[in-house]
Design a protein around this motif. Sequence first.
Motif, PDB file in Angstrom:
ATOM      1  N   ARG A  61       0.478   8.763  -7.549  1.00  0.00           N
ATOM      2  CA  ARG A  61       0.473   8.504  -8.644  1.00  0.00           C
ATOM      3  C   ARG A  61       0.982   7.157  -7.715  1.00  0.00           C
ATOM      4  O   ARG A  61       1.336   6.741  -6.502  1.00  0.00           O
ATOM      5  N   VAL A  62       1.797   6.328  -8.679  1.00  0.00           N
ATOM      6  CA  VAL A  62       1.790   4.625  -7.935  1.00  0.00           C
ATOM      7  C   VAL A  62       3.049   4.061  -9.353  1.00  0.00           C
ATOM      8  O   VAL A  62       2.889   4.012 -10.440  1.00  0.00           O
ATOM      9  N   ILE A  63       4.241   3.317  -8.724  1.00  0.00           N
ATOM     10  CA  ILE A  63       4.813   3.296  -9.666  1.00  0.00           C
ATOM     11  C   ILE A  63       5.383   1.695  -9.182  1.00  0.00           C
ATOM     12  O   ILE A  63       5.055   1.122  -7.487  1.00  0.00           O
ATOM     13  N   GLN A  64       5.684   1.192  -9.790  1.00  0.00           N
ATOM     14  CA  GLN A  64       5.809  -0.691 -10.101  1.00  0.00           C
ATOM     15  C   GLN A  64       7.401  -1.231 -10.027  1.00  0.00           C
ATOM     16  O   GLN A  64       7.398  -0.086 -11.290  1.00  0.00           O
ATOM     17  N   PHE A  65       8.036  -1.135  -8.907  1.00  0.00           N
ATOM     18  CA  PHE A  65       9.242  -2.257  -9.355  1.00  0.00           C
ATOM     19  C   PHE A  65       9.408  -3.335  -9.321  1.00  0.00           C
ATOM     20  O   PHE A  65       8.756  -3.989  -8.319  1.00  0.00           O
ATOM     21  N   THR A  66      10.006  -4.521 -10.001  1.00  0.00           N
ATOM     22  CA  THR A  66      10.401  -6.066  -9.881  1.00  0.00           C
ATOM     23  C   THR A  66      11.514  -6.541  -8.993  1.00  0.00           C
ATOM     24  O   THR A  66      12.527  -6.563 -10.700  1.00  0.00           O
ATOM     25  N   PRO A  67      11.821  -6.548  -8.540  1.00  0.00           N
ATOM     26  CA  PRO A  67      13.483  -7.456  -8.243  1.00  0.00           C
ATOM     27  C   PRO A  67      13.366  -8.341  -9.082  1.00  0.00           C
ATOM     28  O   PRO A  67      12.862  -9.644  -9.685  1.00  0.00           O
ATOM     29  N   PRO A  68      15.143  -8.889 -10.125  1.00  0.00           N
ATOM     30  CA  PRO A  68      14.977 -10.053 -10.797  1.00  0.00           C
ATOM     31  C   PRO A  68      14.922 -11.257 -10.630  1.00  0.00           C
ATOM     32  O   PRO A  68      15.146 -11.539  -9.380  1.00  0.00           O
ATOM     33  N   GLY A  69      14.451 -11.684 -11.127  1.00  0.00           N
ATOM     34  CA  GLY A  69      13.945 -13.309 -10.760  1.00  0.00           C
ATOM     35  C   GLY A  69      13.054 -13.647  -9.922  1.00  0.00           C
ATOM     36  O   GLY A  69      12.529 -14.075  -9.018  1.00  0.00           O
ATOM     37  N   SER A  70      12.519 -12.091  -9.676  1.00  0.00           N
ATOM     38  CA  SER A  70      11.190 -11.961  -8.045  1.00  0.00           C
ATOM     39  C   SER A  70       9.574 -12.713  -8.855  1.00  0.00           C
ATOM     40  O   SER A  70       9.196 -11.947 -10.261  1.00  0.00           O
ATOM     41  N   ARG A  71       9.062 -13.498  -8.293  1.00  0.00           N
ATOM     42  CA  ARG A  71       7.244 -13.082  -7.957  1.00  0.00           C
ATOM     43  C   ARG A  71       6.394 -11.695  -7.684  1.00  0.00           C
ATOM     44  O   ARG A  71       5.349 -12.337  -7.983  1.00  0.00           O
ATOM     45  N   CYS A  72       7.241 -11.191  -6.860  1.00  0.00           N
ATOM     46  CA  CYS A  72       6.338 -10.106  -5.515  1.00  0.00           C
ATOM     47  C   CYS A  72       7.336  -9.166  -6.037  1.00  0.00           C
ATOM     48  O   CYS A  72       8.238  -8.763  -6.558  1.00  0.00           O
ATOM     49  N   SER A  73       6.763  -8.468  -6.630  1.00  0.00           N
ATOM     50  CA  SER A  73       6.655  -6.867  -6.212  1.00  0.00           C
ATOM     51  C   SER A  73       6.874  -5.640  -5.892  1.00  0.00           C
ATOM     52  O   SER A  73       5.919  -6.170  -4.598  1.00  0.00           O
ATOM     53  N   VAL A  74       7.206  -4.270  -5.426  1.00  0.00           N
ATOM     54  CA  VAL A  74       7.094  -3.811  -4.249  1.00  0.00           C
ATOM     55  C   VAL A  74       5.973  -2.424  -5.600  1.00  0.00           C
ATOM     56  O   VAL A  74       6.655  -2.368  -6.640  1.00  0.00           O
ATOM     57  N   ILE A  75       5.095  -1.814  -4.431  1.00  0.00           N
ATOM     58  CA  ILE A  75       5.008  -0.902  -5.273  1.00  0.00           C
ATOM     59  C   ILE A  75       4.728   0.352  -4.578  1.00  0.00           C
ATOM     60  O   ILE A  75       5.515   0.578  -3.160  1.00  0.00           O
ATOM     61  N   PHE A  76       5.230   1.653  -4.586  1.00  0.00           N
ATOM     62  CA  PHE A  76       4.959   3.043  -4.522  1.00  0.00           C
ATOM     63  C   PHE A  76       4.577   3.973  -4.742  1.00  0.00           C
ATOM     64  O   PHE A  76       4.151   4.318  -5.681  1.00  0.00           O
ATOM     65  N   GLY A  77       4.570   5.190  -4.215  1.00  0.00           N
ATOM     66  CA  GLY A  77       4.183   6.583  -4.803  1.00  0.00           C
ATOM     67  C   GLY A  77       3.361   7.224  -4.257  1.00  0.00           C
ATOM     68  O   GLY A  77       3.226   7.888  -2.546  1.00  0.00           O
ATOM     69  N   LYS A  78       2.394   8.137  -4.475  1.00  0.00           N
ATOM     70  CA  LYS A  78       1.563   9.665  -3.219  1.00  0.00           C
ATOM     71  C   LYS A  78       0.023   8.889  -3.051  1.00  0.00           C
ATOM     72  O   LYS A  78      -0.553   8.371  -4.305  1.00  0.00           O
ATOM     73  N   ASN A  79       0.266   9.611  -2.134  1.00  0.00           N
ATOM     74  CA  ASN A  79      -1.442   8.656  -1.164  1.00  0.00           C
ATOM     75  C   ASN A  79      -2.164   7.047  -1.869  1.00  0.00           C
ATOM     76  O   ASN A  79      -2.614   6.654  -2.101  1.00  0.00           O
ATOM     77  N   VAL A  80      -0.481   6.571  -2.021  1.00  0.00           N
ATOM     78  CA  VAL A  80      -0.923   4.646  -2.098  1.00  0.00           C
ATOM     79  C   VAL A  80      -0.952   4.385  -0.146  1.00  0.00           C
ATOM     80  O   VAL A  80      -1.620   3.627  -0.855  1.00  0.00           O
ATOM     81  N   THR A  81       0.063   4.961   0.372  1.00  0.00           N
ATOM     82  CA  THR A  81       0.083   4.539   1.974  1.00  0.00           C
ATOM     83  C   THR A  81      -0.492   5.464   2.849  1.00  0.00           C
ATOM     84  O   THR A  81       0.208   6.237   2.251  1.00  0.00           O
ATOM     85  N   GLY A  82      -0.819   4.994   4.332  1.00  0.00           N
ATOM     86  CA  GLY A  82      -0.785   6.183   5.180  1.00  0.00           C
ATOM     87  C   GLY A  82       0.616   5.797   5.959  1.00  0.00           C
ATOM     88  O   GLY A  82       0.700   7.118   7.107  1.00  0.00           O
ATOM     89  N   ALA A  83       1.261   4.489   5.690  1.00  0.00           N
ATOM     90  CA  ALA A  83       2.261   4.539   7.024  1.00  0.00           C
ATOM     91  C   ALA A  83       3.814   5.702   6.313  1.00  0.00           C
ATOM     92  O   ALA A  83       3.728   5.767   5.003  1.00  0.00           O
TER      93      ALA A  83
END
Length: 231
Positions: A61-83
């Motif tokens: 599962r992957v979810i993406q959000f973008t802060p207001p006015g930002s050109r960069c987004s964040v993603i998080f979810g299930k099995n997206v990263t091993g950190a």
Amino acid sequence: MANATHEIQANAAAREASGAKVDMKFEIVVIPVSDVDRAKEFYARLGWRLDADYDNGKDFRVIQFTPPGSRCSVIFGKNVTGAAPGSAQGLYLIVDDIEAARKNLLRHGVEVSEVFHGAADLYSGPDEPYLFGRIRVNGPDPEHRSYRSFASFRDPDGNGWLFQEITTRLPGRIDDTAMTFASANDLASAFRRAEAAHGEHEKRIGQRDANWADWYAAYMVAEQSGKELPQ
């Protein structure tokens, strides 16, 4: 391997000689979370734009959000990263009014620190790390300089975010041949700063400046590119 290295160097030299430049747009940061739905609720509560929520119904599962006015987004979810959840620290959100940004989070029920600045050039101390050192002094930078005032908050997993107030960029940070604003709010704030500076300009010249539009434009370009501001 030697031949491959030689070929890469030759190609790089050819591109440099031709003056070609390849745009590389940094657009995604991955943050590790332990509870995907809890994280989704938190970032939605911040007022960030939900771009995607993809779930294959099994192991991804992957979810993406973008802060207001930002050109960069964040993603998080299930099995997206091993950190490890909460291990993302020093995530910077650039704002032109740090007090307004802080109050906005408080209105959304998000705990955020008081505004602080660094202790001169001291780079060791008891506080959590951030770019300009580890000793936090309460209140904004006394001279209200760009890059010097901060506020911090965390998501439910402890991923650490920092507001940093920037109103004037240092030279070289912005391509002055391609001035852009990330949002209508950023543009409006730039107009307000230009208006205030232009008022001082008219006081100095002792009359109304009929070419105010040209002066505004020159001021806004100089401010964003970090060049000397018009007087």
